[in-house]
Design a protein around this motif. Structure first.
Motif, short mmCIF file in Angstrom:
data_model
loop_
_atom_site.label_atom_id
_atom_site.label_comp_id
_atom_site.label_asym_id
_atom_site.label_seq_id
_atom_site.Cartn_x
_atom_site.Cartn_y
_atom_site.Cartn_z
N ALA B 57 28.46 52.72 42.68
CA ALA B 57 29.62 51.87 42.97
C ALA B 57 30.94 52.65 42.86
O ALA B 57 31.93 52.15 42.34
N GLY B 58 30.92 53.88 43.37
CA GLY B 58 32.15 54.68 43.35
C GLY B 58 32.72 54.78 41.94
O GLY B 58 33.94 54.73 41.76
N ALA B 59 31.84 54.94 40.93
CA ALA B 59 32.25 54.99 39.53
C ALA B 59 33.12 53.79 39.16
O ALA B 59 34.16 53.92 38.51
N GLY B 60 32.68 52.63 39.62
CA GLY B 60 33.38 51.40 39.22
C GLY B 60 34.44 50.94 40.20
O GLY B 60 35.35 50.19 39.83
N THR B 61 34.34 51.37 41.45
CA THR B 61 35.33 50.97 42.45
C THR B 61 34.85 49.74 43.24
O THR B 61 35.64 48.85 43.55
N PHE B 62 33.54 49.70 43.53
CA PHE B 62 33.03 48.67 44.45
C PHE B 62 32.55 47.42 43.69
O PHE B 62 31.48 46.90 43.97
N ASN B 63 33.36 46.93 42.77
CA ASN B 63 32.96 45.74 42.00
C ASN B 63 32.64 44.56 42.91
O ASN B 63 31.77 43.77 42.62
N LEU B 64 33.38 44.43 44.01
CA LEU B 64 33.19 43.27 44.90
C LEU B 64 32.20 43.57 46.02
O LEU B 64 32.11 42.83 46.99
N GLY B 65 31.47 44.66 45.90
CA GLY B 65 30.50 45.02 46.93
C GLY B 65 31.10 45.98 47.94
O GLY B 65 32.28 46.32 47.88
N ARG B 66 30.25 46.44 48.86
CA ARG B 66 30.70 47.38 49.89
C ARG B 66 31.27 46.58 51.06
O ARG B 66 30.68 45.62 51.52
N ARG B 67 32.43 47.01 51.52
CA ARG B 67 33.14 46.34 52.62
C ARG B 67 33.19 44.82 52.44
O ARG B 67 32.76 44.07 53.31
N PRO B 68 33.76 44.34 51.35
CA PRO B 68 33.84 42.89 51.18
C PRO B 68 34.68 42.28 52.31
O PRO B 68 35.81 42.74 52.54
N GLN B 232 36.84 51.68 34.25
CA GLN B 232 35.46 51.36 34.61
C GLN B 232 35.02 49.99 34.10
O GLN B 232 34.05 49.43 34.60
N THR B 233 35.72 49.46 33.09
CA THR B 233 35.26 48.21 32.50
C THR B 233 36.01 46.99 33.03
O THR B 233 35.58 45.86 32.80
N GLY B 234 37.11 47.21 33.72
CA GLY B 234 37.96 46.10 34.15
C GLY B 234 37.37 45.28 35.28
O GLY B 234 36.37 45.66 35.89
N PHE B 235 38.01 44.16 35.56
CA PHE B 235 37.66 43.27 36.67
C PHE B 235 36.21 42.79 36.60
O PHE B 235 35.53 42.69 37.61
N GLY B 236 35.74 42.52 35.38
CA GLY B 236 34.48 41.80 35.24
C GLY B 236 33.25 42.63 34.94
O GLY B 236 32.19 42.09 34.65
N ARG B 237 33.37 43.92 34.97
CA ARG B 237 32.20 44.80 34.81
C ARG B 237 31.37 44.49 33.56
O ARG B 237 30.15 44.53 33.59
N THR B 238 32.06 44.19 32.43
CA THR B 238 31.31 44.01 31.18
C THR B 238 31.00 42.54 30.86
O THR B 238 30.56 42.23 29.76
N GLY B 239 31.27 41.67 31.84
CA GLY B 239 30.97 40.26 31.58
C GLY B 239 32.19 39.46 31.14
O GLY B 239 32.11 38.26 30.92
N LYS B 240 33.31 40.15 30.99
CA LYS B 240 34.60 39.48 30.76
C LYS B 240 35.54 40.05 31.81
O LYS B 240 35.32 41.14 32.33
N ARG B 241 36.61 39.30 32.08
CA ARG B 241 37.60 39.80 33.04
C ARG B 241 38.00 41.23 32.67
O ARG B 241 37.95 42.14 33.48
#
Lengths: 479, 410
Positions: B57-68, B232-241
């Motif tokens: 995921a681009g080291a935590g870039t594609f949190n919303l998937g590829r080409r959302p 890397q942990t922001g925007f929901g990665r760890t289960g919290k915002r």
């Protein structure tokens, strides 16, 4: 999300009221930087950019077009919102995203190959980076890593960016002094002074880094002999020569890269700004495929990964921008239009020796230096009133920079020249007041002090605005 | 001078020739030597039509998937309105994004400075910390990875640091999670303390909540700023915002990475408390970024924030993180000689193998099974699994099954 944040989302072409602008400034001030708002207002640089197109944008408050002479310090070589580059990005989005940054992709491979084709002789390898500072940091890391030496020699007033290594190479105290101690082993030699550099460089020097034309320092063109001398000096010391072509690249000086004027090939070169076509961040470090440099990179392919640089979308935009520079012969146009502008400015210098001290530049990277620093903000204002957006140099407020899009036509250049003439004429009206005061040393010091300028010109600006409000109310009453 | 190499059509040949054979050899070793053709949801496809779950995921870039789709549409729409803008100027887009981020982030994080890439965000945070406090010392924890640029590199744990030395003076690394060592090191000379709530590149090592609360208390007591690097942990990665919410600490600065632009436009940010802006208001334009805060990037990020807010991917990450972890732990329990341990939080998980070579081989085996994953940059024996946060339960099960097959192959 609170509705208020969406308030100023305006369709292209919509006007903005003064009240809306004040709200925008308050929001920008609260959530980004209030000091920046004050600074820009004092320098009459607080215009809002809408309807960006070609060499112009429209300020929606005054509802009038401005010619963009700043160009984000050299980002808009193919013009604002170039339709062909935009179409490329829109189409690319049907297939691509940023891509996995560590992987091979067709856009990255194509751009790498194209950059090597364009690069000076012998410079045949590419490392992608995210922006100018990131590229300079990568270049300095590469120089230190490959040579096993640490000393980097930069130039007085040189400007290479704001990241750690780049800041180390930044030749102006203003950007450094609050962030110290910075990365050590950087030294600074006066620009265009080969003897000084020869005295400083030694076999412990990893690299000499210079801009072939200094940008933020106030547009100083590196003499061809100086660049050739640096090449020979580096060869003698076993040091690497780094050219920072972030502002000068992509046709800006009349050649694709500024170093072509001198025929000197560096060992390492940094590029950014116009590589992004004015739309999408992209940057790169180009370097020689020598044993020293390529050997280091091949052994350490991970020495500077860039999670945001060389994105697939970015590379497609870059390829299109490069294609347009070549197809539309923008290098030749930069040379021709630059000659016209420089000629006109030199004429103005002869007519106004009390205002203009010098005109310098190459291609469409031109600076005029005023007699006094305080004339910078005055001239910004005078130019703004004549429909030109121009900023003074970061490392030299007495120098006004002109870095127009390279797409500028003959007719547009007529307009530019007429506007500058108009601005100088209106400056002349103010100088009978400012110049005698400037003869008093304390007043001159105050006028030339950036903080005092913000206070003084900010005050004048508020007076003007107040007069403007009264004037408009009066006119409004009559109509 | 070496002559220019001749033209070749294969992207791999061109890449090897012009970027370097070292990079291509590395990709071959990881089984990542294919071209990403189709990109959609949590997956990418190669030219032969084989599907891979993108667990890099681009080291935590594609949190919303590829080409959302909404983010793609947002950039296409933005292009009808604006461009990157003049970096030093006031813009509607920048002001809107900064204000929206202030609402989106916890605590009194009210101000934002934009960057284009991780690392650049850390550079600004270090400069702001020194400028605001007038103190020189910057501290981070052993095992962290903050970026590639000068300050960030100085605060990271990596063996090649001596190649670039001398690095930033008055930076130091202190032992992980040792509050006594932290109390001793963090003093009235300390400008700021940087921490990643979960060290993604170091086998998903997470700070205990108690430690972070003690750290916060100590920093407040001595007047040092607390900086959470949530690249890397922001925007929901760890289960919290944001992962700091898990521990209940309020950092003075919060760093977010390219997940802000959802893999469509590179943009990152340093978000900080209003009181720190006293320094920036006094010294405007002391830190500039030409591409940071591009007006197009701001519009993309605004749409990404809207999608994050509406879809709350942290809820999915919390739920499926547990499911994925349970599946991985079962495999580790069955094959302890292949996978020594499982670590991480939410959808930032990590498998530890015996050696770095085994970790690379495991990545290659995973690629064969249709999972894209990378070894840790700090703990090179680790294989980091950070799928897009949009995966379904069935996707999580497929990833587990692929890991199981890869582990069996050892």
């Amino acid at each position: 999300m609170p509705e208020s944040h969406n308030l100023p989302a305006k369709p292209a072409g919509a006007a903005m009221t003064r009240r809306e602008k004040a709200e925008l400034e308050a929001r920008f001030g609260r959530h980004i930087n209030e000091g920046q708002v004050k600074y820009l207002k004092a320098g009459h640089l607080d215009v809002i950019e809408t309807q960006r197109s070609g060499i112009r944008f429209v300020d929606p408050v005054q509802n009038r077009p401005f010619i963009d002479c700043f160009g984000s310090a050299g980002c808009f070589n193919v013009g604002r919102r170039n339709p062909e580059v935009m179409a490329t990005l829109v189409a690319a989005l049907d297939e691509y995203d940023m891509g996995s940054f560590h992987m091979v992709s067709a856009p990255k491979a194509r751009l790498a190959k194209k950059l090597v084709e364009l690069a000076p002789a012998g410079v045949d390898r590419v490392l992608f980076a995210a922006g100018g500072g990131d590229a300079v940091d990568a270049a300095i890391k590469l120089a230190r890593g490959a040579t096993g030496r640490s000393e980097i020699i930069s130039t007085v007033k040189g400007y290479h960016g704001h990241t750690g290594f780049a800041l180390g190479a930044n030749g102006k105290a203003h950007y450094r002094e609050y962030c110290e101690p910075l990365i050590p082993d950087f030294r600074f030699a006066p620009f265009n002074d080969l003897k000084a550099m020869e005295a400083m460089a030694s076999p412990r020097t990893a690299a000499i880094i210079i801009e072939p034309v200094q940008g933020e320092a106030g547009i100083f063109v590196g003499d061809d002999d100086y660049l050739r001398g640096l090449r020979a000096l580096c060869d003698r010391c076993g040091a690497l020569l780094i050219f920072d072509e972030i502002q000068t690249g992509f046709g800006r000086t009349g050649r694709f890269f500024a170093c072509e004027h001198s025929g000197v090939s560096p060992d390492i070169m940094t590029i950014a700004k116009s590589l992004g076509g004015g739309l999408y961040p992209n940057a790169a470090v180009l370097y020689r495929g020598s044993k020293t440099l390529a050997g280091y990179v091949d052994k350490n392919p991970d020495f500077h990964p860039s999670p945001a640089g060389g994105a697939d979308l970015a590379c497609l935009v870059s390829l299109k921008a490069i294609e347009l520079i070549e197809k539309n012969r923008l290098c030749a146009n930069a040379e021709a239009m630059g000659a016209r502008l420089k000629g006109a400015l030199r004429e103005l210098l002869e007519q106004n020796p009390k205002i203009i001290k010098e005109v310098r530049g190459r291609g469409l990277m031109i600076g005029i230096e005023y007699i006094h620093e305080f004339m910078g903000p005055m001239m910004s204002d005078a130019l703004a009133k004549n429909g030109m957006f121009a900023a003074y140099s970061g490392n030299a407020p007495q120098v006004m920079r002109f870095m127009l899009p390279l797409t500028v036509t003959d007719e547009e250049m007529d307009t530019v020249i007429a506007a500058i003439r108009g601005a100088v004429a209106s400056m002349k009206m103010l100088l009978p007041f400012a110049l005698p005061a400037a003869k008093i040393p304390a007043v001159l010091r105050a006028l030339n002090n950036e903080k005092a300028q913000i206070v003084l010109f900010g005050f004048l600006r508020r007076v003007e605005d107040a007069v403007g409000v009264v004037g408009r109310a009066f006119k409004g009453g009559r109509s | 001078m070496s002559p220019k190499r001749t033209a070749v059509a294969d992207p791999f040949d061109d890449f090897a020739a012009f970027v370097g054979p070292g990079a291509v050899a590395r990709l071959r070793g990881l089984g990542h030597d294919f071209l990403e053709t189709r990109r959609a949801g949590p997956c990418v496809w190669d030219a032969a039509g084989k599907r891979y779950f993108d667990c890099f995921a681009g080291a935590g870039t594609f949190n919303l998937g590829r080409r959302p789709p909404r983010i793609v549409a947002a950039l296409q729409r933005a292009l009808t309105l604006t461009d990157q803008g003049n970096f030093a100027m006031i813009s509607i887009e920048k002001a809107r994004l900064a204000a929206t981020l202030a609402d989106f982030t916890p605590g009194g994080l009210d101000c934002a400075v934009f960057s284009v890439v991780r690392g650049e965000t850390v550079e600004f945070a270090c400069k702001l910390a020194r400028g605001f406090t007038g103190r020189p010392e910057l501290i981070a924890f052993a095992g962290g990875w903050h970026g590639e640029t000068g300050f960030a590199l100085s605060l990271s744990t990596r063996p090649d640091q001596p190649h670039f030395a001398p690095l930033t003076p008055r930076t130091r690394l202190i032992p992980f999670g040792d509050i006594d060592a932290a109390r001793q090191a963090i003093t009235g000379q300390t400008a700021a303390v940087f921490f990643e709530p979960v060290q993604a590149e170091n086998h998903g090592r997470a700070f205990a909540g108690d430690f972070l609360r003690d750290l916060e208390r100590h920093c407040r007591a001595v007047g040092a700023l607390l900086v959470a690097d949530e690249t890397q942990t922001g925007f929901g990665r760890t289960g919290k915002r944001f992962a700091v919410e898990r521990a209940g600490v309020d950092p003075d600065m919060l760093i977010v990475g390219e997940a802000l632009g959802a893999g469509i436009f590179p943009i990152a940010a340093t978000i900080y408390q209003q009181r720190l802006n006293a320094f920036m208001n006094d010294h405007p334009l002391i830190h500039l970024s030409t591409f940071g805060g591009s007006d197009l990037g701001c519009l993309v990020a605004l749409e990404a924030l809207a999608v994050y807010e509406e879809t709350r991917p942290w809820e999915n990450a919390e739920k499926l993180g547990v499911r994925l972890r349970e599946g991985l732990e079962k495999i580790a329990a069955a094959r302890p000689r292949v996978i020594e341990s499982v670590a991480g939080v939410g959808l930032l998980l990590s498998l530890q193998l015996a050696t770095p070579a085994k970790a690379r081989d495991f990545c290659k085996a995973l690629a064969k099974e249709g999972v894209l994953a990378m070894p840790g940059a700090v703990e090179k024996r680790a294989v980091v699994l950070r799928p897009c946060l949009t995966i379904t339960a069935a996707d999580a099960d497929e990833i587990v099954a692929a890991v199981g097959r890869a582990a069996k192959g050892k």
